[in-house]
Write a protein that holds these residues in place. Structure first.
Motif, PDB file in Angstrom:
ATOM      1  N   ASN A 265      16.592   6.606  10.840  1.00 45.17           N
ATOM      2  CA  ASN A 265      16.260   6.999  12.207  1.00 45.17           C
ATOM      3  C   ASN A 265      17.381   6.616  13.171  1.00 45.17           C
ATOM      4  OD1 ASN A 265      14.990   7.115  14.825  1.00 45.17           O
ATOM      5  ND2 ASN A 265      12.997   6.929  13.827  1.00 45.17           N
ATOM      6  N   HIS A 266      17.820   7.592  13.965  1.00 43.91           N
ATOM      7  CA  HIS A 266      18.838   7.344  14.999  1.00 43.91           C
ATOM      8  C   HIS A 266      18.265   7.647  16.383  1.00 43.91           C
ATOM      9  CE1 HIS A 266      22.763   6.435  16.393  1.00 43.91           C
ATOM     10  NE2 HIS A 266      23.250   7.651  16.485  1.00 43.91           N
ATOM     11  N   SER A 267      16.930   7.553  16.498  1.00 46.36           N
ATOM     12  CA  SER A 267      16.152   7.847  17.705  1.00 46.36           C
ATOM     13  C   SER A 267      15.841   9.334  17.763  1.00 46.36           C
ATOM     14  CB  SER A 267      16.848   7.402  18.996  1.00 46.36           C
ATOM     15  OG  SER A 267      17.853   8.340  19.400  1.00 46.36           O
ATOM     16  N   TYR A 268      14.921   9.710  18.604  1.00 52.01           N
ATOM     17  CA  TYR A 268      14.680  11.131  18.833  1.00 52.01           C
ATOM     18  C   TYR A 268      15.724  11.700  19.784  1.00 52.01           C
ATOM     19  CZ  TYR A 268      12.892  15.527  20.452  1.00 52.01           C
ATOM     20  OH  TYR A 268      12.805  16.862  20.770  1.00 52.01           O
ATOM     21  N   SER A 269      15.941  11.018  20.898  1.00 53.79           N
ATOM     22  CA  SER A 269      16.699  11.595  22.020  1.00 53.79           C
ATOM     23  C   SER A 269      18.189  11.309  22.002  1.00 53.79           C
ATOM     24  CB  SER A 269      16.123  11.053  23.332  1.00 53.79           C
ATOM     25  OG  SER A 269      16.322   9.642  23.405  1.00 53.79           O
ATOM     26  N   HIS A 270      18.604  10.289  21.259  1.00 52.26           N
ATOM     27  CA  HIS A 270      19.975   9.757  21.338  1.00 52.26           C
ATOM     28  C   HIS A 270      20.307   9.260  22.744  1.00 52.26           C
ATOM     29  CE1 HIS A 270      24.413   9.460  20.597  1.00 52.26           C
ATOM     30  NE2 HIS A 270      23.923   8.997  19.456  1.00 52.26           N
ATOM     31  N   TYR A 271      19.282   8.805  23.458  1.00 52.80           N
ATOM     32  CA  TYR A 271      19.495   8.122  24.722  1.00 52.80           C
ATOM     33  C   TYR A 271      19.607   6.620  24.441  1.00 52.80           C
ATOM     34  CZ  TYR A 271      18.198  12.381  27.303  1.00 52.80           C
ATOM     35  OH  TYR A 271      18.145  13.647  27.833  1.00 52.80           O
ATOM     36  N   ALA A 272      20.240   5.905  25.363  1.00 53.45           N
ATOM     37  CA  ALA A 272      20.532   4.490  25.138  1.00 53.45           C
ATOM     38  C   ALA A 272      19.289   3.622  25.305  1.00 53.45           C
ATOM     39  CB  ALA A 272      21.618   4.027  26.097  1.00 53.45           C
TER      40      ALA A 272
ATOM     41  N   TYR B 171      14.556   2.342   8.691  1.00 51.50           N
ATOM     42  CA  TYR B 171      15.794   1.799   9.253  1.00 51.50           C
ATOM     43  C   TYR B 171      16.118   2.562  10.529  1.00 51.50           C
ATOM     44  CZ  TYR B 171      16.088   0.316   4.372  1.00 51.50           C
ATOM     45  OH  TYR B 171      15.795  -0.192   3.132  1.00 51.50           O
ATOM     46  N   PHE B 172      16.594   1.836  11.524  1.00 46.36           N
ATOM     47  CA  PHE B 172      16.856   2.429  12.835  1.00 46.36           C
ATOM     48  C   PHE B 172      18.241   2.002  13.324  1.00 46.36           C
ATOM     49  CE2 PHE B 172      16.514   1.932  17.559  1.00 46.36           C
ATOM     50  CZ  PHE B 172      16.528   3.287  17.861  1.00 46.36           C
ATOM     51  N   ARG B 173      19.029   2.967  13.746  1.00 48.60           N
ATOM     52  CA  ARG B 173      20.335   2.680  14.361  1.00 48.60           C
ATOM     53  C   ARG B 173      20.256   3.015  15.839  1.00 48.60           C
ATOM     54  NH1 ARG B 173      25.381   4.415  11.102  1.00 48.60           N
ATOM     55  NH2 ARG B 173      25.075   2.287  10.291  1.00 48.60           N
ATOM     56  N   PHE B 174      20.502   2.021  16.678  1.00 53.33           N
ATOM     57  CA  PHE B 174      20.476   2.242  18.116  1.00 53.33           C
ATOM     58  C   PHE B 174      21.578   3.215  18.524  1.00 53.33           C
ATOM     59  CE2 PHE B 174      18.334  -1.896  17.906  1.00 53.33           C
ATOM     60  CZ  PHE B 174      17.293  -1.709  18.806  1.00 53.33           C
ATOM     61  N   PRO B 175      21.276   4.197  19.358  1.00 48.73           N
ATOM     62  CA  PRO B 175      22.334   5.070  19.871  1.00 48.73           C
ATOM     63  C   PRO B 175      23.451   4.252  20.524  1.00 48.73           C
ATOM     64  CG  PRO B 175      20.198   6.010  20.375  1.00 48.73           C
ATOM     65  CD  PRO B 175      19.933   4.631  19.802  1.00 48.73           C
ATOM     66  N   GLY B 176      24.672   4.576  20.159  1.00 48.58           N
ATOM     67  CA  GLY B 176      25.808   3.822  20.666  1.00 48.58           C
ATOM     68  C   GLY B 176      25.939   2.434  20.072  1.00 48.58           C
ATOM     69  N   GLY B 177      25.012   2.036  19.214  1.00 48.24           N
ATOM     70  CA  GLY B 177      25.023   0.675  18.691  1.00 48.24           C
ATOM     71  C   GLY B 177      24.651  -0.351  19.739  1.00 48.24           C
ATOM     72  N   CYS B 178      24.109   0.091  20.874  1.00 46.77           N
ATOM     73  CA  CYS B 178      23.821  -0.812  21.999  1.00 46.77           C
ATOM     74  C   CYS B 178      22.375  -1.301  21.928  1.00 46.77           C
ATOM     75  CB  CYS B 178      24.045  -0.099  23.326  1.00 46.77           C
ATOM     76  SG  CYS B 178      25.729   0.517  23.573  1.00 46.77           S
TER      77      CYS B 178
END
Length: 306
Positions: free
Chosen positions: A162-169, A207-214
């Motif tokens: 998972n890299h989020s739905y929106s790719h917002y921070a 597993y989840f990766r925060f958009p921007g790694g932030c």
């Protein structure tokens, strides 16, 4: 979306990649946000004032899109989402290549105009080279390319995360990305899993990766209810908007160590040289004795080494 030519280049390249998602670039921000806790998933990452300790135990958790158990890290202090950056440095030369399939919630018009956020040639190269990989997919990407999402998700060579739905921070000041409100963070993660199921991905990983790694402590707290392990990286490839595949390959080859997690991208418009770089990276790392694995194998190994 990095030669360790060096930290400044890393930040600039990542900022440029995120700007490609339709946002204006912001001044370089830390990756991750400065008040975050130390990653609990890395066997060597500990708070500066704390004595060294081993990685937290792994647990077996059904993935959000299916019943199969997957190794995850135990929650961090105060129940915060655990963070994983790399696997054990000893016990074998393994490396995980990860690919972010980025698409933000507002990029539909650009896709309709012909911009390509997918990269089927890259996926074909990974299959040809038989490289197990983890694809961190946004829910919006899965909606735009459901056939590709389903194909990747049903191929045992890959695992979808998972890299989020929106790719917002999930923090403020993250490379110019819009920000997910605190009260919507968990829902954004869960909406991505719903998009995967709708596309036919049978068993997305927890597993989840925060958009921007932030991320920061607040973000780790807000997504903890989703039951995910946050996955970062220790090698930045520099493939974002790169025009020189050889430079990307050199950067990865210079940075990889046993247990490394490499961040790359699965978007033609933002990372056009990645496929060519992979064709140089894979045989050279194999020549050096490395074995390619998915992130799940590194997480499992981190728990077993404690």
């Amino acid at each position: 979306m990095i030669t360790s030519v060096r930290r400044l280049a890393v930040v600039c390249a990542l900022g440029a990649a995120l700007a490609a998602c339709g946002q204006a670039p912001a001044p370089p921000a830390a990756r991750p946000a400065p008040d975050r806790p130390s990653p609990s998933g890395s066997p060597t990452a500990v708070p500066p004032s704390a004595p060294p300790s081993s990685a937290p135990p792994t647990t077996e958790r059904p993935s959000p899109a299916g019943p199969s158990p997957a190794p995850t890290l135990a929650p961090g202090p105060a129940g915060l989402t655990p963070v994983f950056e790399h696997g054990p440095r000893t016990g074998g030369k393994t490396v995980a290549l990860t690919f972010d399939a980025d698409m933000t919630a507002d990029q539909g018009p650009r896709a309709a105009d012909g911009e390509r956020f997918d990269h089927p040639q890259l996926i074909a190269a990974l299959r040809e080279l038989k490289v197990p990989s983890t694809v961190f997919m946004t829910g919006r990407w899965a909606e735009e390319y459901p056939d590709q999402a389903r194909s990747v998700g049903r191929d045992p060579l890959f695992e979808v995360a998972n890299h989020s739905y929106s790719h917002y921070a999930f923090t403020d000041d993250c490379y110019g990305l819009p920000t997910v409100p605190k009260e919507r963070m968990r829902a954004d993660v869960e909406r991505a899993y719903a998009a995967f199921r709708e596309a036919g991905v049978p068993n997305a990983m927890p597993y989840f990766r925060f958009p921007g790694g932030c991320y920061d402590r607040r973000a780790l707290r807000e997504v903890s209810g989703a039951g995910v392990t946050a996955v970062q990286w220790d090698v930045v490839s520099g493939d974002a908007f790169a025009t020189d595949a050889d430079a990307v390959a050199r950067q990865v080859l210079e940075g990889v160590r046993p247990g490394s997690v490499v961040v790359m991208h699965c978007t033609r418009s933002a990372a056009p040289t990645t496929e060519r770089a992979i064709r140089a990276i894979v045989p050279e790392l194999r020549r050096r004795g490395y074995r390619f694995v998915k992130v799940s194998e590194l997480i499992r190994a981190a728990g077993e080494r404690r």
